[in-house]
Design an enzyme around this catalytic site. Structure first.
Site, PDB file in Angstrom:
ATOM      1  CG  ASN A  90     -25.493  97.910  11.892  1.00  0.00           C
ATOM      2  OD1 ASN A  90     -25.517  97.123  12.826  1.00  0.00           O
ATOM      3  ND2 ASN A  90     -26.567  98.561  11.507  1.00  0.00           N
ATOM      4  N   GLY A  91     -25.567 101.382  10.819  1.00  0.00           N
ATOM      5  CA  GLY A  91     -25.933 102.531  11.644  1.00  0.00           C
ATOM      6  C   GLY A  91     -26.564 103.615  10.809  1.00  0.00           C
TER       7      GLY A  91
ATOM      8  N   GLY B 157     -31.098  92.022   7.418  1.00  0.00           N
ATOM      9  CA  GLY B 157     -31.284  92.802   6.202  1.00  0.00           C
ATOM     10  C   GLY B 157     -31.447  91.907   5.003  1.00  0.00           C
TER      11      GLY B 157
ATOM     12  CB  CYS C  22     -26.831  96.983   7.889  1.00  0.00           C
ATOM     13  SG  CYS C  22     -27.663  98.270   6.939  1.00  0.00           S
TER      14      CYS C  22
END
Ligand code: 5GP
Ligand code: MG
Length: 453
Positions: free
Chosen positions: A102-103, A28, A2
């Site tokens: 993000n992750g 994304g 992302c």
């Protein structure tokens, strides 16, 4: 994967966030959202689709305020659901709070089950929501303390942006799996997954957020504290291989230059291979092919025209139209291909479907032979930290030898870059702190959850 972007202290904050997200669109294409802070309230807006389809002038006008955070979500094989669009937004005992992540949290299933048993009601299926439930239960003296107390319960990868009225907090996980950088623009502070978005809004990149670091911006002042001792740095090497935009700086070097260097290393490893031209699979393969050409003396030539309008929104309403997808996206340039011996470079080989299709299309256009060069080692194991690689069974290199893969993709030769060369090129020889679990099956942190975001 992302992308996240944050802006403080600018009366056009949400417009800058829009530009930032637009620049990070390659990270994304599933959904996008912005939450604006007008000093007393947070105003959220998110939708499915591309950034410039979602944020009309009217929507941006409704997102007035002096700070904003934004998120773009990476499309995965799993459900694509507006409930999972970010930034997530909550009104809780902590006050109004927005979160962009993000992750991929590898202990999400266990944490979620524990929280639900004790009464938590989740509004999404995103692992990102877990941190907020943890924070609502285990509070500290300040919001920063609350975040710092709870982050150590998370395993896996995370770069987070948190926003409350009047404050923004950025954190990066102790391994530094996912990127996050700090920038400035006049009086305002910027946070971004990649430096390219800071450049495009006219800002200046200051530095990376460090693994295990929390950066807090409140009333125009920036403070840093640690919530964890840094674990050994294991940044995702796939950022340089595929994900990051070539104009971003990662690990101290512009990604285009890193990819040129990788191409030169491929040329050295493939010294005996002769060809008329070297080319790359657009867009990511081009920088590698240019580096290869410089090092080998074999001229670079483009062999495919990429249509930039196919995107995710390309509608394929029936089988007849679907059959055109491959040619529509990458059309061979017949005149430069006919009778030629070609070295073709792609960043990675996952299932082998792309290589198989494009080699067939080069052969149909009259290529004499095609030697495939991959700018990374064979992918033998899934990613648990946020890249959407498929399960082990779907990875072609998991059970086929390079010779069988070569035959499957229809190439006259196949070469994978060695891991040693890749790490040397990505770290300039000094920064060896990479996660390369997808190439080795050796992982630096917990990995009980497969699905990435
Ligand atoms: P394959 O066709 O072998 O399954 O996949 C290889 C292709 O997928 C390469 O052209 C590479 O550029 C692309 N690729 C690599 N990683 C990703 C990713 O995480 N997402 C998407 N959409 N494409 C990827
Ligand atoms: Mg590609």
């Amino acid at each position: 994967m992302c992308g996240i972007f944050g802006v403080t202290d600018d009366r056009n904050a949400s417009r800058l966030a829009f530009i930032g997200l637009f620049t990070l669109q390659h990270r994304g294409q599933e959904s996008a959202g912005i939450v604006a802070d007008d000093g007393s309230r947070l105003v959220p807006y998110s939708a499915m689709g591309l950034v410039n389809e979602i944020f009309s002038k009217d929507v941006l006008d409704s997102l007035a305020g002096h700070a904003a955070i934004g998120h773009i979500r990476y499309s995965t094989a799993g459900s694509s659901d507006i409930k999972n669009a970010q930034p997530l937004f909550f009104n809780s005992a902590l006050g109004p709070l927005a979160v962009a992540h993000n992750g991929n949290l590898t202990n999400a299933a266990r944490l979620r089950a524990d929280l639900q048993r004790s009464g938590a009601i989740f509004q999404s299926t995103a692992d990102s929501e877990i941190i907020v439930h943890l924070m609502a239960r285990r509070r500290g003296r300040t919001l920063e303390d609350t975040i710092a107390r709870n982050l150590p319960l998370l395993e896996g990868s995370y770069s987070f942006l948190f926003m409350t009225p009047g404050g923004m907090i950025a954190v990066r996980d102790p391994n530094g799996f996912r990127p996050l950088v700090l920038g400035r623009l006049g009086r305002s502070h910027l946070f971004s997954s990649e430096t390219c978005a800071i450049d495009v809004v006219g800002g200046k990149t200051i530095r990376e957020i460090e693994p295990g670091e929390m950066v807090v911006v409140r009333k125009g002042a920036v403070r840093s504290r640690r919530f964890s001792r840094p674990a050994p740095l294991t940044r995702c090497i796939f950022e340089q291989v595929y994900f990051a935009r070539p104009d971003s700086v990662v690990a101290g070097r512009t990604v285009q230059l890193t990819r040129n260097e990788i191409g030169a290393m491929l040329a050295r490893e493939m010294k005996g291979v002769k060809a008329d031209i070297v080319s790359g699979v657009p867009d990511s393969g081009t920088a590698y092919a240019l580096g290869f050409a410089g090092a080998s003396g074999i001229p670079y030539q483009a062999v495919f025209m990429r249509n930039h309008y196919t995107g995710r929104s390309f509608i394929q309403p029936d089988q007849t139209l679907r059959e055109f997808t491959a040619q529509l996206k990458l059309a061979p340039i017949g005149g430069v291909i006919e009778g030629k011996s070609i070295i073709l470079i792609d960043d990675s080989l996952v299932r082998g479907t792309t290589s198989r299709k494009i080699i067939a299309s080069l052969k149909r256009a009259g290529a004499r032979n095609v030697h495939m060069a991959i700018a990374s080692p064979a992918i033998v194991s899934p990613c648990y930290y946020g890249i959407d690689t498929p399960t082990k069974e779907e990875l072609i290199a998991n059970d086929l030898t390079p010779e069988r893969i070569r035959a499957y993709i229809g190439a006259d030769g196949l070469h994978y870059l060695s891991l040693g060369s890749l790490i040397t090129a990505c770290g300039g020889g000094t920064d060896r702190g990479f996660c390369s679990g997808c190439f080795t099956g050796r992982y630096p942190a917990g990995r009980n959850v497969k699905r990435a975001k």
